[in-house]
Design a protein around this motif. Structure first.
Motif, PDB file in Angstrom:
ATOM      1  N   UNK A 157      20.921  47.286  66.757  1.00 50.38           N
ATOM      2  CA  UNK A 157      20.264  47.748  65.542  1.00 50.38           C
ATOM      3  C   UNK A 157      20.634  46.951  64.305  1.00 50.38           C
ATOM      4  N   UNK A 158      21.805  46.340  64.336  1.00 47.35           N
ATOM      5  CA  UNK A 158      22.228  45.453  63.247  1.00 47.35           C
ATOM      6  C   UNK A 158      22.037  43.980  63.621  1.00 47.35           C
ATOM      7  N   UNK A 159      22.388  43.641  64.850  1.00 49.13           N
ATOM      8  CA  UNK A 159      22.429  42.234  65.233  1.00 49.13           C
ATOM      9  C   UNK A 159      21.057  41.593  65.317  1.00 49.13           C
ATOM     10  N   UNK A 160      20.054  42.311  65.791  1.00 54.86           N
ATOM     11  CA  UNK A 160      18.722  41.719  65.894  1.00 54.86           C
ATOM     12  C   UNK A 160      18.116  41.441  64.516  1.00 54.86           C
ATOM     13  N   UNK A 161      18.215  42.376  63.546  1.00 59.54           N
ATOM     14  CA  UNK A 161      17.773  42.021  62.193  1.00 59.54           C
ATOM     15  C   UNK A 161      18.587  40.880  61.582  1.00 59.54           C
ATOM     16  N   UNK A 162      19.903  40.852  61.885  1.00 61.77           N
ATOM     17  CA  UNK A 162      20.728  39.743  61.391  1.00 61.77           C
ATOM     18  C   UNK A 162      20.224  38.422  61.961  1.00 61.77           C
ATOM     19  N   UNK A 163      19.914  38.409  63.254  1.00 61.67           N
ATOM     20  CA  UNK A 163      19.431  37.177  63.872  1.00 61.67           C
ATOM     21  C   UNK A 163      18.139  36.692  63.216  1.00 61.67           C
ATOM     22  N   UNK A 164      17.281  37.613  62.842  1.00 62.78           N
ATOM     23  CA  UNK A 164      16.018  37.220  62.204  1.00 62.78           C
ATOM     24  C   UNK A 164      16.239  36.493  60.892  1.00 62.78           C
ATOM     25  N   UNK A 165      17.214  36.950  60.110  1.00 58.09           N
ATOM     26  CA  UNK A 165      17.390  36.384  58.767  1.00 58.09           C
ATOM     27  C   UNK A 165      18.330  35.189  58.744  1.00 58.09           C
ATOM     28  N   UNK A 166      18.984  34.863  59.859  1.00 54.16           N
ATOM     29  CA  UNK A 166      19.883  33.712  59.888  1.00 54.16           C
ATOM     30  C   UNK A 166      19.157  32.485  60.417  1.00 54.16           C
ATOM     31  N   UNK A 167      19.481  31.348  59.826  1.00 52.55           N
ATOM     32  CA  UNK A 167      18.855  30.090  60.214  1.00 52.55           C
ATOM     33  C   UNK A 167      19.487  29.543  61.488  1.00 52.55           C
ATOM     34  N   UNK A 169      21.624  27.424  63.733  1.00 52.79           N
ATOM     35  CA  UNK A 169      22.880  26.757  63.409  1.00 52.79           C
ATOM     36  C   UNK A 169      23.749  27.506  62.431  1.00 52.79           C
ATOM     37  N   UNK A 170      23.268  28.626  61.898  1.00 49.87           N
ATOM     38  CA  UNK A 170      24.068  29.400  60.951  1.00 49.87           C
ATOM     39  C   UNK A 170      25.353  29.884  61.608  1.00 49.87           C
ATOM     40  N   UNK A 171      26.411  29.944  60.834  1.00 53.68           N
ATOM     41  CA  UNK A 171      27.718  30.381  61.331  1.00 53.68           C
ATOM     42  C   UNK A 171      27.903  31.869  61.066  1.00 53.68           C
ATOM     43  N   UNK A 172      28.378  32.583  62.068  1.00 48.91           N
ATOM     44  CA  UNK A 172      28.644  34.012  61.970  1.00 48.91           C
ATOM     45  C   UNK A 172      30.111  34.227  62.319  1.00 48.91           C
ATOM     46  N   UNK A 173      30.906  34.631  61.318  1.00 47.45           N
ATOM     47  CA  UNK A 173      32.340  34.837  61.501  1.00 47.45           C
ATOM     48  C   UNK A 173      32.649  36.329  61.588  1.00 47.45           C
ATOM     49  N   UNK A 195      25.679  31.968  69.864  1.00 50.92           N
ATOM     50  CA  UNK A 195      26.589  31.393  70.853  1.00 50.92           C
ATOM     51  C   UNK A 195      28.017  31.433  70.327  1.00 50.92           C
ATOM     52  N   UNK A 196      28.953  31.802  71.166  1.00 56.83           N
ATOM     53  CA  UNK A 196      30.367  31.802  70.789  1.00 56.83           C
ATOM     54  C   UNK A 196      30.845  30.365  70.670  1.00 56.83           C
ATOM     55  N   UNK A 229      34.033  33.015  66.005  1.00 57.04           N
ATOM     56  CA  UNK A 229      33.004  32.227  65.333  1.00 57.04           C
ATOM     57  C   UNK A 229      31.819  32.038  66.266  1.00 57.04           C
ATOM     58  N   UNK A 230      30.655  32.457  65.807  1.00 57.27           N
ATOM     59  CA  UNK A 230      29.417  32.303  66.560  1.00 57.27           C
ATOM     60  C   UNK A 230      28.463  31.392  65.765  1.00 57.27           C
ATOM     61  N   UNK A 231      27.502  30.809  66.450  1.00 54.11           N
ATOM     62  CA  UNK A 231      26.455  30.037  65.765  1.00 54.11           C
ATOM     63  C   UNK A 231      25.094  30.550  66.228  1.00 54.11           C
ATOM     64  N   UNK A 232      24.153  30.553  65.306  1.00 55.47           N
ATOM     65  CA  UNK A 232      22.804  31.030  65.612  1.00 55.47           C
ATOM     66  C   UNK A 232      22.078  29.984  66.438  1.00 55.47           C
ATOM     67  N   UNK A 233      21.528  30.397  67.537  1.00 61.61           N
ATOM     68  CA  UNK A 233      20.807  29.476  68.415  1.00 61.61           C
ATOM     69  C   UNK A 233      19.454  29.063  67.826  1.00 61.61           C
TER      70      UNK A 233
END
Length: 233
Positions: A157-167, A169-173, A195-196, A229-233
């Motif tokens: 419920x949080x992660x899918x909307x987050x994925x939509x708004x992140x570019x 290669x974006x970094x997620x810490x 991706x981790x 640390x994750x990166x947006x695919x």
């Protein structure tokens, strides 16, 4: 479709705290005088019932970073001061934490910050696609009881909307001192489109990491920090 025919914004349950101890006079001053100029307009359902994407011209074309749940604000202000080439948004519903942050902003005189004093899901609704290039989730509410794990941020419920708004290669810490939160993060974040890249323990935080009061509390109480640390695919 006319404005009167538009569907109402989604109603959501919110389980976290929004108020704590009685505010100090200085904190009341910060809230009365400093919050409104920094508050993002058009995020709430009342201000933007059509959920029109935000105009991000306030960034001046700079990369946009987001901190979800900034606590007392020390990390957010540290990042703003150290990265004047970016614009940061902090989302936090807890009034006492917002007041603490505003005091730090006033003291540090940083200007590359905007705030959403509310549920980050409302912000996700109106951020444009792929607009965020870095995200911070530091010591989120652990919701330790198993029946409450669905309230954690690291759920679809949080992660899918987050994925939509992140570019791409974006970094997620993610920083946490709760081993089961690490477990759930490693299970839930990759299927949402990340991706981790790195998993580290105590003493191996990011180079620009300022130890926060939540981390210091964890260390005093014998809990070890984890840094993902994750990166947006």
């Amino acid at each position: 479709m006319s404005d009167s025919a538009l569907p109402p914004p989604e109603r959501r349950n919110f389980y976290g705290r929004t108020h704590g101890k009685t505010l100090r006079a200085s904190h009341k001053d910060y809230l009365a005088n400093d919050l409104e100029p920094l508050r993002l307009k058009g995020v709430t359902g009342a201000e933007n019932p059509a959920r029109t994407p935000l105009d991000l011209s306030l960034t001046g074309g700079r990369p946009l970073w987001l901190e979800v749940g900034f606590g007392g604000g020390e990390h957010l202000v540290h990042m703003a001061a150290g990265n004047p080439q970016v614009h940061l948004i902090g989302a936090e519903p807890f009034v006492n934490g917002i007041a603490m942050l505003l005091g730090k902003i006033r003291a540090a005189a940083v200007t590359n910050l905007s705030l959403h004093p509310g549920d980050v899901r409302d912000l996700f609704d109106v951020l444009p696609d792929a607009s965020v290039s870095r995200v911070f989730l530091n010591y989120p509410d652990p919701w330790p009881k198993a029946r409450h794990h669905r309230r954690r941020f690291v759920t679809p419920g949080y992660l899918l909307p987050l994925a939509r708004v992140t570019a791409s290669g974006a970094e997620f810490r993610v920083a946490t001192d709760i081993p089961d939160y690490v477990r759930q993060a490693l299970e839930e974040i990759p299927p949402a489109g990340f991706a981790l890249e790195r998993q580290a323990g105590q003493g191996a935080a990011w180079e620009d990491w300022p130890s926060t009061r939540y981390e210091q509390k964890a260390l005093r109480e014998g809990r070890s920090p984890h840094y993902l640390t994750f990166s947006r695919l």
